[in-house]
Structure formats: C-alpha cells, structure tokens
Design an enzyme around this catalytic site. Structure first.
Site, mmCIF file in Angstrom:
data_model
loop_
_atom_site.group_PDB
_atom_site.id
_atom_site.type_symbol
_atom_site.label_atom_id
_atom_site.label_comp_id
_atom_site.label_asym_id
_atom_site.label_seq_id
_atom_site.Cartn_x
_atom_site.Cartn_y
_atom_site.Cartn_z
ATOM 1 C CB ILE A 27 -1.005 0.130 1.076
ATOM 2 C CG1 ILE A 27 -1.819 -1.221 1.111
ATOM 3 C CG2 ILE A 27 -1.670 1.227 1.046
ATOM 4 C CD1 ILE A 27 -2.624 -1.463 2.305
ATOM 5 C CG ASP A 79 10.718 -0.222 3.830
ATOM 6 O OD1 ASP A 79 9.212 -0.222 3.664
ATOM 7 O OD2 ASP A 79 11.137 -1.047 3.918
ATOM 8 C CB THR A 103 -5.979 -0.773 10.333
ATOM 9 O OG1 THR A 103 -6.175 -0.524 8.917
ATOM 10 C CG2 THR A 103 -7.030 -0.947 11.163
ATOM 11 N NE ARG A 118 -12.973 2.905 3.635
ATOM 12 C CZ ARG A 118 -14.117 3.412 3.186
ATOM 13 N NH1 ARG A 118 -14.306 4.529 2.606
ATOM 14 N NH2 ARG A 118 -15.414 2.668 3.647
ATOM 15 C CB VAL A 119 -6.667 -0.424 -0.999
ATOM 16 C CG1 VAL A 119 -6.862 1.027 -1.321
ATOM 17 C CG2 VAL A 119 -5.360 -0.656 -0.154
ATOM 18 C CE LYS A 148 -9.122 -1.254 7.055
ATOM 19 N NZ LYS A 148 -8.050 -0.839 6.586
ATOM 20 N NE ARG A 191 -13.760 -8.143 3.905
ATOM 21 C CZ ARG A 191 -12.873 -7.979 3.623
ATOM 22 N NH1 ARG A 191 -11.864 -7.306 3.934
ATOM 23 N NH2 ARG A 191 -12.049 -8.942 2.967
ATOM 24 N N GLY A 225 -7.517 -15.026 6.698
ATOM 25 C CA GLY A 225 -6.273 -14.687 7.008
ATOM 26 C C GLY A 225 -5.639 -12.983 6.397
ATOM 27 C CB CYS A 274 -7.509 -6.853 7.124
ATOM 28 S SG CYS A 274 -6.791 -5.652 5.938
ATOM 29 C CE1 TYR A 284 -5.771 -12.247 2.710
ATOM 30 C CE2 TYR A 284 -3.543 -12.066 2.228
ATOM 31 C CZ TYR A 284 -4.772 -11.556 2.188
ATOM 32 O OH TYR A 284 -5.163 -10.358 1.725
#
Length: 439
Positions: free
Chosen positions: A19, A38, A130, A164-165, A217, A224, A268, A271, A326
């Site tokens: 992301i 990074d 998140t 939110r992707v 979020k 889900r 998995g 999230c 996953y």
C-alpha cells in the site's frame, strides 16, 4: 500561516509495502515530489532503480517507472532526513498482533521516533495504518509532540485516514472508495482533505474526530469477520440437514438486504484475523466480535476433522496443502489458514507438504514443511489434499496425478466436484458436500 502550495510540494511516505509504495507512486504521478522511506535496504535500492518490489499489483510497475523517469519518486532508509524535506508525512507502517493477541507496535513506534526527529513547524502527519481507536492522538500524536518539541494542533498537524484497499486492485480502489478523513482539530482535517483531493482525486468523507475515522476502519473488518463466521456457522449446519450452502447463498442474496459471505476454511491476511483484536483488547470481550474470531479460526480444525473421517488417523499420512498464501493470487502468508493447518497436522504426526506457485521452495521450508511441485512423481503418494488458496494455477489442476489420494478437501468451494468424484476420490467441502451421499 501555512502556504498551501509549499505544503503540498514535498511528501514523505513512511513504509513502502504494497500500500505504501502504491500511494507513493500515485502521489508522485499527481504532481508531488515524494520521498519514500523504508527500513529494508533492498526495497529502497529497487525503487531507486525505477522498479517495484511488489508483484501482482496491476499498474504499479508503470507508475513507479514513470515517477522514476520524472524524478518525482525516490527512496531512502533515512526517515528523519526525508521528513525534514517534507511538509506532509504519510505513515503506513504495519501494526500486527503477537501470539498472545496483544498489539505489536514495534515497527510503527520506531517510525514515529524517526518522524519526530525530522519534523519541523507546520508539518502535517497523516496516519493510514489501521490502529486501535485513540492511538493516533494518545499514542503517536503525544509521542510526536514530546520528541519534536512542537505543539500538537498548533505547530504541527495530525490527521487519520485509513487505507481501504484490496491487494491486486489497490490503484483501482484508491479511485473508487471514498477516503475517510479525521483530524485532531479542524485545521488538521482541512489540510488533510486538501491534500487528498489533489493527490488522489477521490471522494472524501470528513468525520468529526480521529477516533471516528479509526473506529470506522476497524468496524469494516469486524463486519467482514462476523459475516464470514455466520456463513461458516450456517455452512456447517447445512451439512447436518443435507442442504447446499452455495444454493442457499444464491437464493438468500437475491434479497437486497441479505449479503451472506462465502464460507471457507478460514480467514487470513493483515486485516480480518487481526483488527478485531483492536476492539477486543479495548474491552469488547463479549458478543459477536470475539465469537467470530473463534469460529473462523476453528475452521482449520473442522476441515482436518473431515479429512480424518475419510482417512482415519493421519499419523504418517501424506497431506498436501494447496496454497501457503492467505488468499488466491497474493503472495502473503500473514495469518494464513495454512499456518493453522500445518500446526494441527504436525501435532497429528502427518507428513505435511505445501505447494504454492507464488513462493520458492526455501520460503515454504521456513514453515517446517516440505515443498512439493505438482509435476513431481511424489504427488502419487499423497493420501489427502486440502485446497486453502485457489490460485489461478489451480484452475487447470490435473487430479489424475493423485492416484493414492482418498480425499480432496475443497476449502474454498472452487474445485470441480464431478471430476474429482469420477476419479474415485472423495470430495468434501465447506457446506457443499454431495447431499445424496450424506442423506
């Protein structure tokens, strides 16, 4: 006061995973000068060659190359230096849970310290990771103020806008899904809204507080998880009374207020199996949220029990799991149901094999199992096969190779049941077993 044009000129994106790199590349192609930060030197080196280290993300390679050619994207391991050159900082560093379900802040805490070192007056910091409600202000905002010496909401600004992707369609989702934005104060929110309008050109939903944005979020993920748990619970019940769950879903979901998710062997990723604990650890210890976690994590055991019903004791039996990832077509093993399957099968003293075309043999071996090519003659020695992630490569799977296989457990309800049964192999699934055999 802040000069808006100068504010929006330079942006630092902290965390260059799937992301983070996609955000950085999109910003860099929308007239911003972007510094990506990074801790992984290999990631930084790859980006500074104009290449993406992320695979299976449509359009990302082209965006990174275009930004590299236009000299609007560069990467560094020196977060503080990048922040010092920027007016806006986007934080997208992972927050996970440990084996005791406690929140693991080690990476983001370290990033926040580096950001504070480089911050100057009027910097806007936006968290997209998140996180549990309250953390943006009371954990990270407080630490930024303490370490930088700048006053929160007055000398630097703080906002939260959750990602939110979905993997494999991040660029598409950035355009499609509204961006939720909350700020520590009105000025923070206004600055964040102005940035996202120009950087992403997407719809925005402004909310009244940081906590509202954070909560929204986590709530999406809890929804889900609970829905999938309900589908799994109903699927197990359909098996008891001889009903096909796929037919049930199709019929029920024809009503506009019903949306039953697909049942399966488990959930998995970064999230769904993780973020509900952000609520649970804050005090939501009873009700559907913790119950859903238990139901979904129990599906691996449920699947293995089905295999045992057909094979008997799994001691010294050869069991092949299809998919370390996953989910389908994504190279990501975080919290994969396969890890639960491996743990249980090893305890049952089975010989565990894993095939996943997205992973190398050495990567698979790290999980204490044996990699197995589907071209290997040893496929004929498998006693059972469990489909965990339905990769595209499995769409044309040749089941005739599994001449010793007694059962194929279709954990995603995707395989050709009739073809498997014609070969004399028992087909079992989650909610879609052969009704005639079971009545």
């Amino acid at each position: 006061m802040i000069n808006q044009e100068e504010t929006l000129a330079n942006v630092t994106v902290v965390g260059l995973g799937k992301i983070g790199l996609t955000l950085a590349a999109v910003f860099a192609n929308n007239h911003f000068n972007v510094y990506g930060s990074d801790i992984n030197e290999g990631v930084v080196a790859t980006i500074n060659q104009g290449k993406s280290h992320i695979t299976n993300e449509p359009g990302l390679d082209q965006l990174v190359a275009a930004a590299y050619n236009s000299k609007t994207l560069s990467a560094t391991t020196e977060t503080a230096e990048a922040v010092a050159k920027s007016n806006i900082v986007i934080v997208i560093v992972p927050v996970l849970i440990d084996n005791q379900y406690n929140v693991d802040y080690q990476f983001i805490d370290a990033a926040v310290k580096e950001i504070a070192r480089g911050m100057k007056e009027d910097t806007l910091v936006i968290f997209e990771t998140t996180i549990p409600p309250g953390d943006t202000q009371y954990r990270f905002g407080k630490k930024l103020q303490e370490l930088s010496g700048l006053r929160l909401g007055e000398e630097f600004y703080l906002a939260y806008s959750p990602e939110r992707v979905y993997s494999n369609r991040i660029i598409e989702d950035l355009k499609k899904y509204p961006k939720i934005v909350g700020g520590i104060n009105e000025k923070s929110r206004e600055l964040a809204v102005d940035f996202y309008k120009k950087a992403l050109n997407c719809k925005l939903i402004e909310v009244s507080s940081l906590e509202t944005a954070e909560f929204s979020k986590v709530a999406e993920c809890v929804y889900r998880d609970v829905n999938i748990a309900l589908a799994n619970e109903l699927a197990k019940f359909t098996e008891k009374i001889g009903v096909n769950m796929s037919e049930v879903r199709k019929a029920s979901n024809s009503q506009p207020y019903s949306y039953l998710h697909e049942p399966g062997i488990g959930v998995g990723g970064h999230c769904i199996p993780i973020y509900p604990y952000f609520f649970i650890n804050k005090g939501l210890t009873k009700g559907m949220t913790p119950m859903a976690r238990k139901i979904n994590d129990s599906m691996a055991d449920y699947a293995i029990n089905k295999v045992e019903e057909e094979v008997g004791s799994l001691k010294d039996k050869n069991v092949l799991i299809l998919g370390l990832a996953y989910r389908e077509n994504v190279k990501e093993p975080t919290k994969s149901t396969t890890l639960l399957l491996i743990d249980r099968l090893i305890k049952l003293r089975a010989n565990v094999f894993v095939n996943d075309p997205l992973f190398t043999n050495s990567e698979i071996k790290q999980y204490g199992v044996s990699p197995l090519s589907l071209q290997s003659e040893f496929t004929s020695k498998m006693d059972a096969v469990i489909l965990q992630a339905f990769h595209k490569a499995y769409e044309s799977l040749d089941f005739t190779k599994f001449i010793s296989c007694k059962i194929i457990l279709d954990g995603r309800n995707k395989l050709n049941k009739n073809e498997i049964q014609r070969l004399g192999i028992t087909y079992r699934s989650i909610g879609n077993d052969d009704i005639k055999e079971r009545l």
